[in-house]
Design an enzyme around this catalytic site. Structure first.
Site, PDB file in Angstrom:
ATOM      1  N   LEU A  30      40.374  24.481  23.256  1.00  7.22           N
ATOM      2  CA  LEU A  30      40.695  25.705  23.578  1.00  7.22           C
ATOM      3  C   LEU A  30      41.907  26.062  22.956  1.00  7.22           C
ATOM      4  O   LEU A  30      43.110  25.325  23.461  1.00  7.22           O
ATOM      5  CB  LEU A  30      40.552  26.327  24.913  1.00  7.22           C
ATOM      6  CG  LEU A  30      39.088  25.742  25.405  1.00  7.22           C
ATOM      7  CD1 LEU A  30      38.931  26.147  26.977  1.00  7.22           C
ATOM      8  CD2 LEU A  30      37.868  26.071  24.685  1.00  7.22           C
ATOM      9  N   THR A  58      48.568  33.178  22.813  1.00  9.70           N
ATOM     10  CA  THR A  58      49.903  33.143  22.980  1.00  9.70           C
ATOM     11  C   THR A  58      50.681  32.207  22.376  1.00  9.70           C
ATOM     12  O   THR A  58      51.744  32.098  21.735  1.00  9.70           O
ATOM     13  CB  THR A  58      50.636  32.990  24.419  1.00  9.70           C
ATOM     14  OG1 THR A  58      49.608  32.034  24.939  1.00  9.70           O
ATOM     15  CG2 THR A  58      50.287  34.239  25.089  1.00  9.70           C
ATOM     16  N   ASN A  59      50.047  30.813  21.772  1.00  5.96           N
ATOM     17  CA  ASN A  59      50.446  30.166  21.000  1.00  5.96           C
ATOM     18  C   ASN A  59      49.576  29.466  20.206  1.00  5.96           C
ATOM     19  O   ASN A  59      49.120  28.355  19.863  1.00  5.96           O
ATOM     20  CB  ASN A  59      50.951  28.823  21.580  1.00  5.96           C
ATOM     21  CG  ASN A  59      51.986  29.039  22.691  1.00  5.96           C
ATOM     22  OD1 ASN A  59      53.164  29.416  22.101  1.00  5.96           O
ATOM     23  ND2 ASN A  59      51.923  28.642  23.937  1.00  5.96           N
ATOM     24  N   CYS A 101      54.243  30.068  29.224  1.00  8.24           N
ATOM     25  CA  CYS A 101      54.145  30.237  30.693  1.00  8.24           C
ATOM     26  C   CYS A 101      55.385  29.658  31.340  1.00  8.24           C
ATOM     27  O   CYS A 101      55.394  29.614  32.479  1.00  8.24           O
ATOM     28  CB  CYS A 101      52.681  29.681  31.198  1.00  8.24           C
ATOM     29  SG  CYS A 101      52.301  27.895  30.807  1.00  8.24           S
ATOM     30  N   GLU A 104      53.636  34.663  37.801  1.00  4.27           N
ATOM     31  CA  GLU A 104      53.771  34.555  36.479  1.00  4.27           C
ATOM     32  C   GLU A 104      53.701  35.764  35.657  1.00  4.27           C
ATOM     33  O   GLU A 104      52.749  36.869  36.155  1.00  4.27           O
ATOM     34  CB  GLU A 104      52.625  33.665  35.755  1.00  4.27           C
ATOM     35  CG  GLU A 104      52.827  33.507  34.410  1.00  4.27           C
ATOM     36  CD  GLU A 104      51.605  32.495  33.802  1.00  4.27           C
ATOM     37  OE1 GLU A 104      51.938  31.576  33.104  1.00  4.27           O
ATOM     38  OE2 GLU A 104      50.685  32.538  34.356  1.00  4.27           O
TER      39      GLU A 104
END
Length: 470
Positions: A116, A120-121, A250, A340
């Site tokens: 997966l 975000t990256n 994160c 977070e």
């Protein structure tokens, strides 16, 4: 007529897995040299001059997350660093010979890896996971976040073309081109090992798939600055970590703890690096912008510039503001800034001393981020080791920018990855920086010892325990 459109998710994934399995079988007996040539080619295909820049801009344009500089750094530098980190590793044949125990360990591929990739990256994650998979003579199928599906296709196509040019099957790397939740769930059910990076719900789904899964925990890095730290250096590195790719990672500093002795001076240095300290009214406005009334993160602020977030919140910020500093005292759901944030916002805490900082770190991470990572800026080994011994964390970064360091960098010895195991603290099966070694099976060959071991006497084995227990 589009036959694929009529197929069920199970049928679609079954077809992809069959192709992937056939490709994997073709390299199952590749030599170390052949395997390493493939991963060199895969990284060169996406990171070479001109292509890396194109991917970086394409990723920002599609996802509208992060920034060009951050994306370029990841696709151009992080992929190279990861390749360098593993290229000399022996992953084929005999891995280890333990002469004392007369055991030989032999590497075996797992088969088809289902991976997966988060939004975000999405630029470097497919590459890094793919080379770790192929290093272990596996094939891989990548399920991207829908927001990054075109970026994933672009990167996968480049790697597939490189594989073909090197004489290997392109289907060693397959991307799901029209990702859906059903397809991703089906991939996790049908592959041989799941490598999950993404939101908590998706990682939990991976663990529930019935397939052995390597997942990651929630990140909520807490960073301490003590009285012995080089404050200018700490401010520079905290700024770098908090603003890298606009805090898409994160691992970006979510809470910074300053001990009393250096609190005012260090806060001033953070402000000089573009930090804006919010007052109570600004804090309330920002909180309503980052979270809804039920505490869900507003995805509109993820990896966005400070100016954009300030405008959404209705906050006036000074020119040059790059990140927000939010004074905080509590932790938990009633204090959302303690969790977070995935944006250029850090919570700021005042600690009496290192012991108080450790207490705060554990309290904050008991809410979110336990097991992931924390950091310290200090020149006192006593404080560094005290923090490491007393926190429930898999990684302690010392005098390093957290977001750029805990997944490996050229200035440290951490394994290069974007998948950070958080141990039992974070609900994961490993603390590792996940690499190819986590994506192979190992056969242990055991031969008899030259001399059979003998049990020691009870006096030697149990000692005074016998007297104490009667």
């Amino acid at each position: 007529m589009n036959r694929t459109a009529e197929m069920s998710p199970a049928e679609v994934i079954n077809g992809l897995v069959e192709r992937s399995r056939q490709a994997q079988a073709q390299i199952e007996n590749y030599s170390q040299e052949q395997v390493d040539e493939l991963i060199r080619g895969m990284v060169w295909a996406v990171s070479r001059p001109g292509v890396a820049e194109e991917i970086a801009q394409f990723t920002v344009d599609e996802t509208e997350l992060g920034n060009y500089a951050g994306k370029l750094l990841k696709i151009q530098r992080k992929t190279r660093a990861t390749l360098m980190d593993i290229i000399d590793d022996k992953s084929v044949g005999v891995l280890e010979e333990d002469h004392e125990r007369n055991i030989v360990k032999i590497a075996k591929p797992m088969g088809v890896i289902g991976a997966l990739a988060p939004s975000t990256n999405p630029e470097a994650t497919p590459v890094i996971k793919a080379i770790h998979a192929v290093k272990g003579r596996n094939s891989i199928i990548i399920a991207p976040h829908p927001r990054a599906k075109l970026t994933n296709k672009k990167i996968v196509d480049l790697m597939r073309a490189a594989l073909m040019e090197l004489g290997a099957p392109a289907d060693l790397v397959i991307g799901i081109e029209t990702p859906t939740l059903d397809l991703t769930n089906e991939l996790m059910r049908q592959c041989d090992r799941v490598l999950a990076t993404g939101g908590g719900a998706m990682v939990n789904a991976a663990y529930s798939s019935g397939t052995p899964a390597l997942g990651v925990g929630v990140g909520n890095a807490v960073v301490t600055v003590d009285e012995s730290a080089d404050l200018a250096d700490a401010a520079e590195k905290i700024h770098l970590s908090k603003t890298l790719d606009l805090a898409a990672s994160c691992s970006a500093d979510n809470a910074v703890l300053l001990v009393d002795d250096i609190y005012d001076e260090m806060l001033g240095k953070l402000e000089s690096k573009g930090g804006h300290v919010l007052d109570e009214s600004e804090k309330a406005l920002l909180q309503k912008t980052i979270w809804d009334e039920e505490g869900h993160l507003n995805t509109a602020i993820v990896a966005k510039p400070a100016e954009y977030i300030a405008e959404l919140a209705g906050i006036d910020i000074p020119d040059g503001t790059e990140f927000f500093i939010v004074p905080e005292e509590g932790w938990g759901p009633e204090f959302p800034f303690s969790g977070e944030k995935l944006c250029v916002t850090m919570a700021l805490y005042r600690a009496k001393d290192i012991d108080h900082a450790i207490e705060l770190t554990n309290s904050i991470q008991s809410y979110q981020g336990q097991g992931h990572s924390c950091g310290i800026y200090s020149n006192k080994d006593e404080n560094i080791l005290k923090l490491a011994h007393s926190t429930k964390t898999s990684r302690v970064m010392v005098n390093q920018p957290q977001a750029a360091s805990n997944s490996g960098n050229l200035w440290n010895g951490m394994r290069q990855t974007f998948s950070l195991g958080c141990g039992s603290w974070g609900g994961n099966g490993t603390n590792n920086n996940i690499s190819w070694r986590d994506l192979i099976n190992e056969t242990w060959v055991s031969k008899p010892l030259a001399k059979t071991k003998e049990l020691p006497s009870d006096d030697e084995l149990f000692g005074d325990v016998m007297q104490k227990l009667g």
